[in-house]
Scaffold this motif. Structure first.
Motif, mmCIF file in Angstrom:
data_model
loop_
_atom_site.group_PDB
_atom_site.id
_atom_site.type_symbol
_atom_site.label_atom_id
_atom_site.label_comp_id
_atom_site.label_asym_id
_atom_site.label_seq_id
_atom_site.Cartn_x
_atom_site.Cartn_y
_atom_site.Cartn_z
ATOM 1 N N GLU A 1 0.792 -1.188 0.031
ATOM 2 C CA GLU A 1 0.023 0.134 -0.117
ATOM 3 C C GLU A 1 0.910 1.260 -0.004
ATOM 4 O OE1 GLU A 1 -3.786 1.946 -0.094
ATOM 5 O OE2 GLU A 1 -3.351 -0.154 -0.176
ATOM 6 N N LEU A 2 2.224 1.275 0.600
ATOM 7 C CA LEU A 2 2.695 2.323 0.696
ATOM 8 C C LEU A 2 3.930 2.371 -0.329
ATOM 9 C CD1 LEU A 2 3.593 2.453 4.662
ATOM 10 C CD2 LEU A 2 2.064 3.935 3.329
ATOM 11 N N GLY A 3 3.893 1.525 -1.274
ATOM 12 C CA GLY A 3 4.676 1.339 -2.386
ATOM 13 C C GLY A 3 6.203 1.102 -2.101
ATOM 14 N N LEU A 4 6.593 0.014 -0.913
ATOM 15 C CA LEU A 4 7.843 -0.196 -0.995
ATOM 16 C C LEU A 4 8.339 -1.342 -1.614
ATOM 17 C CD1 LEU A 4 7.144 0.060 3.039
ATOM 18 C CD2 LEU A 4 7.951 1.880 1.633
ATOM 19 N N GLU A 5 9.069 -1.223 -2.392
ATOM 20 C CA GLU A 5 9.539 -2.434 -3.461
ATOM 21 C C GLU A 5 10.655 -3.024 -2.812
ATOM 22 O OE1 GLU A 5 9.874 -1.147 -7.484
ATOM 23 O OE2 GLU A 5 7.709 -0.492 -7.588
ATOM 24 N N GLU A 6 10.784 -4.245 -2.634
ATOM 25 C CA GLU A 6 11.541 -5.230 -2.043
ATOM 26 C C GLU A 6 12.462 -4.637 -0.992
ATOM 27 O OE1 GLU A 6 14.384 -6.005 -5.296
ATOM 28 O OE2 GLU A 6 12.799 -7.432 -6.314
ATOM 29 N N PRO A 7 11.824 -4.323 0.003
ATOM 30 C CA PRO A 7 12.241 -3.775 1.316
ATOM 31 C C PRO A 7 13.060 -4.665 2.103
ATOM 32 C CG PRO A 7 10.057 -4.369 1.889
ATOM 33 C CD PRO A 7 10.435 -4.644 0.596
ATOM 34 N N ILE A 8 14.199 -4.051 2.688
ATOM 35 C CA ILE A 8 15.125 -4.834 3.743
ATOM 36 C C ILE A 8 14.278 -4.634 5.076
ATOM 37 C CG2 ILE A 8 17.257 -4.838 5.065
ATOM 38 C CD1 ILE A 8 18.505 -4.258 2.657
ATOM 39 N N LEU A 9 14.056 -5.944 5.534
ATOM 40 C CA LEU A 9 13.192 -5.849 6.897
ATOM 41 C C LEU A 9 14.092 -6.183 8.042
ATOM 42 C CD1 LEU A 9 11.021 -6.857 4.733
ATOM 43 C CD2 LEU A 9 9.753 -7.830 6.928
ATOM 44 N N VAL A 10 14.180 -5.349 9.079
ATOM 45 C CA VAL A 10 14.925 -5.363 10.376
ATOM 46 C C VAL A 10 14.093 -5.639 11.442
ATOM 47 C CG1 VAL A 10 16.813 -4.140 11.518
ATOM 48 C CG2 VAL A 10 16.705 -3.589 9.237
ATOM 49 N N GLY A 11 14.257 -6.742 12.067
ATOM 50 C CA GLY A 11 13.352 -7.269 13.257
ATOM 51 C C GLY A 11 14.132 -7.637 14.534
ATOM 52 N N HIS A 12 13.791 -6.738 15.630
ATOM 53 C CA HIS A 12 14.394 -6.855 16.857
ATOM 54 C C HIS A 12 13.703 -7.930 17.761
ATOM 55 C CE1 HIS A 12 15.078 -5.322 20.969
ATOM 56 N NE2 HIS A 12 16.219 -6.179 20.738
ATOM 57 N N SER A 13 14.428 -8.803 18.307
ATOM 58 C CA SER A 13 13.671 -9.567 19.361
ATOM 59 C C SER A 13 12.523 -10.584 18.599
ATOM 60 C CB SER A 13 13.273 -8.978 20.293
ATOM 61 O OG SER A 13 12.914 -9.768 21.389
ATOM 62 N N ARG A 14 11.143 -10.315 19.156
ATOM 63 C CA ARG A 14 9.963 -11.177 18.209
ATOM 64 C C ARG A 14 9.676 -10.445 17.029
ATOM 65 N NH1 ARG A 14 7.014 -14.971 20.506
ATOM 66 N NH2 ARG A 14 7.802 -14.146 22.416
ATOM 67 N N GLY A 15 10.020 -9.374 16.742
ATOM 68 C CA GLY A 15 9.986 -8.746 15.656
ATOM 69 C C GLY A 15 10.990 -9.212 14.469
ATOM 70 N N GLY A 16 12.045 -10.043 14.891
ATOM 71 C CA GLY A 16 13.017 -10.747 14.115
ATOM 72 C C GLY A 16 12.109 -12.082 13.426
ATOM 73 N N ASN A 17 11.276 -12.412 14.311
ATOM 74 C CA ASN A 17 10.452 -13.800 14.062
ATOM 75 C C ASN A 17 9.639 -13.410 13.197
ATOM 76 O OD1 ASN A 17 12.007 -14.513 16.253
ATOM 77 N ND2 ASN A 17 10.279 -15.949 17.230
ATOM 78 N N VAL A 18 8.872 -12.119 13.345
ATOM 79 C CA VAL A 18 7.807 -11.726 12.190
ATOM 80 C C VAL A 18 8.564 -11.568 10.936
ATOM 81 C CG1 VAL A 18 6.342 -9.770 11.601
ATOM 82 C CG2 VAL A 18 6.429 -10.592 13.872
ATOM 83 N N ALA A 19 9.940 -10.944 10.846
ATOM 84 C CA ALA A 19 10.695 -10.467 9.538
ATOM 85 C C ALA A 19 10.894 -12.238 8.942
ATOM 86 C CB ALA A 19 12.036 -10.017 9.809
ATOM 87 N N LEU A 20 11.338 -13.027 9.768
ATOM 88 C CA LEU A 20 11.443 -14.355 9.398
ATOM 89 C C LEU A 20 10.347 -15.025 8.408
ATOM 90 C CD1 LEU A 20 13.679 -16.029 11.961
ATOM 91 C CD2 LEU A 20 14.429 -15.324 9.575
#
Length: 314
Positions: A124-143
């Motif tokens: 929706e925000l037009g983010l093409e092929e972003p790099i995801l940086v997830g901390h702690s459980r946010g890392g699990n969401v990134a995975l």
């Protein structure tokens, strides 16, 4: 006569308990109002699947999505390194579904559901092929995001993630008990919670110091709200099934993956990072000697290096 006296005592006890709970609920409501007045939404909202997600955006360039951990919010990033990331990137920090000012669906504890909502928000925000940086459980969401949408990801960076789960605190188990959990969240937990928040954050910042007071204030303001308490607990307890679904699939990850972990992390042992590195054949491991759990606050240069490395691995 004795039975009548006992019955009267039970009634009096019930009235006293009900009055105490009502007083605690009123107090909790007052704390929530003060917290939300002091820390209103800091960014904008995007709606996907009827769910409003709150985000803060800064900078321009290749997109980077920043995902906070348990109990946190966009404040984790705005009070640490969002501006640093935004020097060379379009940096977007989201409140994870159910936390901060983001809504969540009933099944929102699953890292796969959270990843799906963030993916739709990215589109929706037009983010093409972003790099995801997830901390702690946010890392699990990134995975989970990388496993679900490999063609739409520029790379993954996990910071002190827990890809193989971890211990679940008793109070979080209690908060997920039907009926009991909401009662506790709206009454007893908030008055007693600030000391626990401070102790938990100081443990996360160890051995590299204690949590900054301004961060403790912001974290407590968000976390000591019944909705966030319940969402945090459900992420830990009910989200475990999602993590268990991911664990056998890490060898399927083909997007660039940089795993960053402190060797002195007291929240998530560094062995989890090493195990993930062994399971994901194309990953890189950055084990930061002497670092604890709060890498985004204490090891900003290493995190920026990991983002650059993920970009180079494409």
């Amino acid at each position: 006569m004795q039975r009548r006296t006992s019955k009267r005592a039970m009634i009096v006890t019930g009235i006293a308990l009900g009055t105490a709970l009502l007083g605690l609920k009123v107090y909790t409501s007052r704390v929530v109002r003060r917290a939300e007045a002091a820390y209103p939404p800091a960014g904008d909202f995007v709606t996907v699947e009827g769910v409003r997600l709150h985000y803060v955006e800064r900078g321009s360039g290749p997109p980077v999505i920043l995902i906070h951990g348990d109990g946190g919010s966009v404040k984790d990033w705005t009070m640490s390194m969002l501006d640093d990331v935004a020097q060379e990137h379009r940096a977007i920090a989201f409140d994870r579904p159910g936390l901060g000012y983001s809504e969540r669906p009933d099944d929102g504890a699953s890292p796969f559901v959270q990843a799906r909502l963030l993916h739709e928000a990215a589109e929706e925000l037009g983010l093409e092929e972003p790099i995801l940086v997830g901390h702690s459980r946010g890392g699990n969401v990134a995975l989970a995001y990388g496993l679900s949408y490999p063609d739409d990801v520029g790379g993954l960076v996990t910071l002190a993630a827990a890809p193989y789960g971890g211990m679940i605190a008793l109070h979080n188990r209690l908060l997920t008990v039907p009926a009991l959990g909401p009662i506790l969240a709206h009454t007893a937990y908030v008055p007693l919670g600030r000391g626990a928040v401070r102790a938990g954050l100081d443990a996360a910042f160890a051995p590299e110091g204690t949590a900054p007071p301004e961060y403790v204030d912001a974290y407590a303001a968000y976390e000591l709200r019944p909705g966030q308490l319940l969402a945090h607990a459900r992420d830990q307890v009910l989200g475990r099934k999602g993590t268990e679904r991911m664990m056998p699939r890490y060898d399927e990850i083909r997007v660039p993956l940089v795993i960053v972990h402190g060797t002195e992390d007291g929240n998530v042992p560094v062995e989890q990072a090493r195990r993930l590195h062994r399971a994901a054949p194309e990953s890189r491991l950055m084990a930061i000697e002497g670092a604890g759990h709060e890498l985004l606050f204490k090891r900003e240069e290493a995190v920026l290096e990991a983002i650059s490395l993920a970009r180079e691995m494409r």
